[in-house]
Design a protein around this motif. Sequence first.
Motif, mmCIF file in Angstrom:
data_model
loop_
_atom_site.group_PDB
_atom_site.id
_atom_site.type_symbol
_atom_site.label_atom_id
_atom_site.label_comp_id
_atom_site.label_asym_id
_atom_site.label_seq_id
_atom_site.Cartn_x
_atom_site.Cartn_y
_atom_site.Cartn_z
ATOM 1 N N THR A 222 0.825 -1.210 0.000
ATOM 2 C CA THR A 222 0.000 0.000 0.000
ATOM 3 C C THR A 222 0.849 1.247 0.000
ATOM 4 O O THR A 222 0.409 2.305 -0.452
ATOM 5 C CB THR A 222 -0.916 0.000 1.242
ATOM 6 O OG1 THR A 222 -0.103 -0.125 2.409
ATOM 7 C CG2 THR A 222 -1.900 -1.152 1.177
ATOM 8 N N ILE A 265 -5.177 -4.653 -2.195
ATOM 9 C CA ILE A 265 -4.430 -3.862 -3.217
ATOM 10 C C ILE A 265 -2.927 -4.119 -3.175
ATOM 11 O O ILE A 265 -2.170 -3.422 -3.837
ATOM 12 C CB ILE A 265 -4.716 -2.346 -3.122
ATOM 13 C CG1 ILE A 265 -3.971 -1.708 -1.950
ATOM 14 C CG2 ILE A 265 -6.183 -2.042 -3.080
ATOM 15 C CD1 ILE A 265 -3.967 -0.190 -1.989
ATOM 16 N N GLU A 266 -2.470 -5.121 -2.429
ATOM 17 C CA GLU A 266 -1.056 -5.486 -2.447
ATOM 18 C C GLU A 266 -0.858 -6.717 -3.321
ATOM 19 O O GLU A 266 -1.806 -7.431 -3.636
ATOM 20 C CB GLU A 266 -0.531 -5.725 -1.026
ATOM 21 C CG GLU A 266 -0.526 -4.462 -0.174
ATOM 22 C CD GLU A 266 0.259 -4.646 1.122
ATOM 23 O OE1 GLU A 266 0.861 -5.716 1.300
ATOM 24 O OE2 GLU A 266 0.265 -3.722 1.946
ATOM 25 N N ARG A 267 0.405 -6.960 -3.678
ATOM 26 C CA ARG A 267 0.715 -8.083 -4.561
ATOM 27 C C ARG A 267 1.704 -9.023 -3.894
ATOM 28 O O ARG A 267 2.358 -8.691 -2.905
ATOM 29 C CB ARG A 267 1.346 -7.595 -5.879
ATOM 30 C CG ARG A 267 0.476 -6.718 -6.718
ATOM 31 C CD ARG A 267 0.840 -6.771 -8.201
ATOM 32 N NE ARG A 267 2.268 -6.748 -8.515
ATOM 33 C CZ ARG A 267 2.765 -6.831 -9.743
ATOM 34 N NH1 ARG A 267 1.940 -6.954 -10.770
ATOM 35 N NH2 ARG A 267 4.061 -6.794 -9.956
ATOM 36 N N GLY A 302 -4.964 -9.841 -3.285
ATOM 37 C CA GLY A 302 -4.898 -8.386 -3.222
ATOM 38 C C GLY A 302 -6.056 -7.696 -3.896
ATOM 39 O O GLY A 302 -6.191 -6.472 -3.788
ATOM 40 N N SER A 306 -4.979 -4.627 -7.447
ATOM 41 C CA SER A 306 -3.585 -4.835 -7.035
ATOM 42 C C SER A 306 -2.635 -4.884 -8.216
ATOM 43 O O SER A 306 -1.450 -4.568 -8.091
ATOM 44 C CB SER A 306 -3.462 -6.121 -6.227
ATOM 45 O OG SER A 306 -3.825 -7.236 -7.031
#
Length: 1611
Positions: A222, A265-267, A302, A306
């Motif tokens: 993020t 929203i993270e990978r 995510g 993401s």
Amino acid sequence: MADNYSKGTRVWFPDKEQGWISAEVTGTAKGSKDGVKITFVDDRGKEIIVDTGSDNAELPPLRNPPLLETADDLATLSHLNEPSVLHTIRLRYAQHSIYTYSGIVLIAVNPFQRVALYGPEVIQAYSGRRRGDLEPHLFAIAEDAYGHMKRDGKGQTIIVSGESGAGKTESAKLIMRFLASVNSAEASDGRARLKMEESSEVEQQILATNPILEAFGNAKTTRNDNSSRFGKYIQILFDGKTQIVGARIRTYLLERSRLVYQPDIERNYHIFYQLCAGAPVKERKDLGLDTDITKFHYMRQGGPHSTPIAGVDDAEEFRMTQQALSTVGIGIDKQWSVFRLLAALLHIGNIVITGQRNDSNIADQEPSLLLCTRFLGISPVEFKKWTIKKQITTRSEKIVTGLNLAAATVVRDSVAKFLYACLFEWLVAIVNESLAGENGEAANRAEMFIGVLDIYGFEFFKKNSFEQFCINYANEKLQQEFNAHVFKLEQEEYVREQIQWKFIDFSDNQPCIDVIEGKLGVLALLDEESRLPSGTDASFLQKLHQQLDKPQYKDVYKKPRFGTSAFTIAHYAVDVTYEAEGFLEKNRDTVPDEHLNLLASTKNPFLKEVLDAALASAKPADPGSPANFSDGSSQGSRRSSMIPDPGRSSLVSSSSAPSSSGARKVGATRKPTLGSIFKGSLISLMDTLGVTDVHYIRCIKPNEAKKAWEFTPQQVLGQLRACGVLETIRISCAGYPNRWTFGEFAERYYMLLKSDSWQQGAQDPKQFSKIILSNTIKDDDKFQIGLTKIFLRAGMLAYLESRRLDRLNALATIIQKNFKRTVERRKYLKMRESAIRIQTLWRGVMARKQVDNIRKDTAVRRLQRVARMFIQRSRFLAIHNSVTKLQSVIRGANARRTHLNQRLYHGAVRLQSLLRGVLVRRKFKGDVKKVILIQSCIRRRLARKELKALRQEARSVSKFKEISYRLENKVVELTQALQARTAEKKELQAKIDGLEQQLRSWITKFEDSDAKAKQLQSDMQTAYVPLGRFEELMTSKADLDARIEAATKKGQEQEEAIASLNTDIEKKTKELEAKAKLTNGTTSKEDASLIATLKSEISSLREQLNRSNALNSLTGRAYQPNSPTFAPGLKGTDKGTVPQLAPAPSGKRRQRRHSTAGVFADRDEMEADSDDDLYNKRSRDPRAVSMAFPHDAIPRFRPTNGLPDIYDDPAEEKIRLLEDAEALDEEMLQVLIKGLKTPPPNLTNQPSMKEVLFPANLISLVTNEMWKYGLIAESERFLANVMQTIQSHVMSFTGEDAIVPGIFWLSNVHEILSFICLAESDMLQGIGPGGDPAGREFDWTDYERLVSIVKHDLDSLEYNIYHTWMLETKKKLAKMVIPALIESQSLPGFTTTDGGGRLFNRLLNANTQPAFSMDDVLNLLNKVWRSLKSYYMEESVVQQVVTELLKLVGVTSFNDLLMRRNFCSWKRAMQIQYNITRIEEWCKSHGMPEGTLQLEHLMQATKLLQLKKATAADIEIIYDVCWMLSPSQIQRMCTNYFVADYENPISPEILRVVASRVVPNDRNDHLLLPPESEDVGPYESPLPRDVSGLETYVPAYLNMPHIRRLAMLVA
């Protein structure tokens, strides 16, 4: 302290939104308890009152003056406090200055945008420069570390820290790129390498580690799109010559949980997305992958937002990762083994586990299970079994029980995390092995190193777990080392300056570290609880409360008020609350033994290799040993002691090692936990840092939204506290933060004393500074006098600045008073003068009016008189014109009648004369034929007599040889004469035809004119013609008559000339035919064989002559040119052309157009009748010769028959001289080239062309003679030796000494090249060497090959010579440019110093002269110019050289000015502009006004510094005037502008306007111009010269008897 808060003083107040807000003192009043009540008004208009008499009153921190608010070093601020630091960073960030010094720390604020600060030109600008010379930059830190390492031979460490998204990874990459670019500059050419292709293999491998570690260890979070999820310490190893020999990488605490879980929203790690996007279709299908990442559980958590990352192409990143893997030595097969293992991990995540109460299950035909086990090379049945079940081993039996859904999922994910950790460990091991070289060569050669520590910054979130605890623990250790380092440097300087000081107390965070790593600290209790089978997070937390919730730890360890699952630790930056949930599981970090044994039995050889590599590094680092020595020998120990190993946190523990037997031994050693491993490696790292010089870079994230150039004060303030910058400032403020040298202090504050003491103080700046301080500051504790510096307490610098400003204001008031008085007096005098002038003017107006009336009256009378006269005159002229026209008509009719009669008469006479001429010419031609017949008979009789005499003489061999020469020459001469006469005849015939055509044209025109005249006459008789038209026709008629008469006369003259020429041609033709018949008369039978031999030789000579004449005709040459490949001994006539004959036949041996070479005679002469004539012909030759040969010295025969002298053929002697290779090389190579005394360049008494180009002429002469006699192999050897010797001779010169010989030989080599080009042109026309009977046979292909090779080699030699002397010239000029153009100050009245320039500096004589001045630069340019002109170099080369040198001057000086903050002032711009003007004058005086275009950037930069910069309209003017400067360059110049004492600083609003003009990611917007000093531009070879002849000039001072004899024979 309240005295400092006078009206108008600016201060800071705390603010919830902005952190701090500015306010101004508006008034003061008497307060309570003898205090002062101060009223402030902030920027929002809010009024704040502070009463210093109250108990809790606290005065706000003072704000710095505007001049210091954008200082590039926070340590130089007069008020060094938290709000001032924040404000300075914010202002610089708004100006797009992302780097700021804070003492020894570099603060780097992430711009979240690509900026033009890291190009090759910037690397070169910072290479070799001291820190502080240029703007703050991380390259300056890297160069500082590199310089310390070279100077001290001690290891260096650059610590790059900051929170996620602050730019740590990018900064570390840029530092590594800088070190790889500049490390071997001294060993190569003194320059920073600007391209990766120029880097060594080791350097490329070091840079290739970045994309590998980023792909496998970085992920999108993020806070950051490319966040490093591990820490790394890269040691770049150098040998004793400061060349990179290898590197070593240590990693810390990989975030393994990211593999199996990603927040919104993270990978996951980048490599998985790169593999899915970049793998080819076939391989992607084989691995069971897909471009749709939602099909994989480990990649879709995510959410849809993401991926992808804006501006990132995963497929292209995959290609770069593959390329980097190949660079470090991982082959394609091994790479796909890695990708196969990654695919297996993704399929493990897709295994579906179903739950049934306390049990779980996996389908037997689960596709993901089958795929992952196939890629791993293990049994799917066993994997399934031990995923959903566990085995408990007791003393007597083994019990297998089922796992519920959650536990089975944990087992599945733990296997995946274990495999990824092993793979990451294997990658690091492979990279280290590659960087270490063969058999660890790098470790053996390394003597120094520079380490780059890219470590996670202090982190705290809403929920903090085990990862944040370890990260903050590492930052506590680093902060402790940082504080100790700053404190140590501070105290060392006090001791060095021998000043009185007290021990500086600073906050030590050792209690916090003890709580974490003590015997009963958090890590110890965590390890203890982790080893208990029944241990839980709750029991671990309970133990923490029992052991640490005590009075002695109350300031460090805190129990939360609410909640029972967390604990709080007071870190140096902020208090952080950690959730105990998950601590034990993450600390244990274990994989079931059954799965380990299953993996150990894998059939996949790559997986086995990965597991073995991971287990080899599984042992934790020994905390007590700062270095692990890999070499047992003494040499290895010595080098290892110099290059300490910082240790690495193993990502797999030894407990995870699968035993071969599949069972653990009872009483086995304890399992090392992840916390203990991390602690040991961290202690080892700190020991490594302790034996190195540490440099700090603190990266700051300006906003959470990752928006470009957006600044969030509260967030930045928190990071400044977290990274220890404010603590450093507090330590500095506790001592003496402001330091000045005596000279600088005296120069700045000399005006605080009266002027009568300035001269006395100029002799001793130290004593003078003491007087200033004693008179200004009454408290002795506020300053200290050291050996070389003055130390000031915090706030004293602002106090001195205030006193200085008051003094300057008082002086300015006096100046203004006197100036205003002068202005008013001038105004009064001007008004008085104006009144007198007005009176004078009015009186003049009245007088002029009276005069005007008188003039008008007179003018009216005069006008009447003239009008009456005009009317009468008009009547008279009308009558006169009518009479005149009538007379003209009558006279014209009479004149036309007379003209017609005269024309008829002249025509008849002309016909009679032509007829009589034809009859006379016919009779004359008959008489001529009869006379010629009689002459032929007589000449035939004389020829027969002569033939009889010749038969008698033919029996003699010597006579035969002599006669053959005579006949050969006579026949050729006669043939040439005949051909010339034939050509003349054709030319005359063409002229006759042209004249006849012209005559016909004139006759036609005459007839047309006659017809027009008749028509006009008839018109005149029948109709009325206007008088004007009639006059025009008469004028035209007279002109036509004159033309007809001239044409007729010219035609007669041309007919006479044609007749005369025809007569001469016929006469000459008959004479030549008679001579030919006489020569080829009948012979007797006994001489038939002799005559036949002579005829064959004559025929051969005639054929050779015809070939040369044919070539001349084909090439359009009317005469034989003086050419080194056409130097005939037989001359042609002065006029005429030769007939076109068939080209020379091809064959093994082709004929040249000449029979001899090197002999040139006057074309106007046909033959020499005597020895004196031959000598006179040589004397009349326009070429200069070295000697005149007396005719007695030339061997010849003198026959007694009265024929001209014939000289002996010197061919044999010339061949002998050419074949003498030893003598030829000795004279040519040693004497002519190496021993030659180069004629000095001089334009006043310029040497002649023969004195300059004689080496080229002699070399070409020898080559021409060798080719003439077929010595092809000898010429190849000769030219090769000559070219090699010339190149080595020119390259033996260095520095300025290389200019004259370089240009001299450049001109000579181009002359030789022109000769070769002419020979090549002859070769393409079928004309080659040979042509002399004494010559050798040769192969035509060998000759073609030789000419081609020699031309190519001469091209290369010319290029090398040009680059050699130009490189030396540019090196010399590059040293001069900065001191001469930027630092020198030749303009009187505007002298300045680096600090802006002041009067007292001149009294101190502190203006040391630069090493070079503009005179030195102009002298160097003059030397180059003189040499080019004196040695007859082409104008294109002169233009190219001067342009390139001026470009070097312009680019180097502009880049240096752009990077120097203290030189960007208007006074310095005046000095630079004056220096530029001198160069402009030089260019104009030398005919090169366009050369100043290379200085346009510098000229516009000086204009920018002198223009006004107060409003937005001024900025628009600057952009219009400085149109060549890019927005980044204008922004840098405005930001760096050094304000003088009487100038107002550029407002932050204006600087923000300038910064807004910079377009993000504009690849055409470069900060610096491409540097010019590193290489020489491409050489554009001029066209070949017109070689009209080869000189035989040999200087008398050269001892070259061999070459002199050869030249004499040729001449």
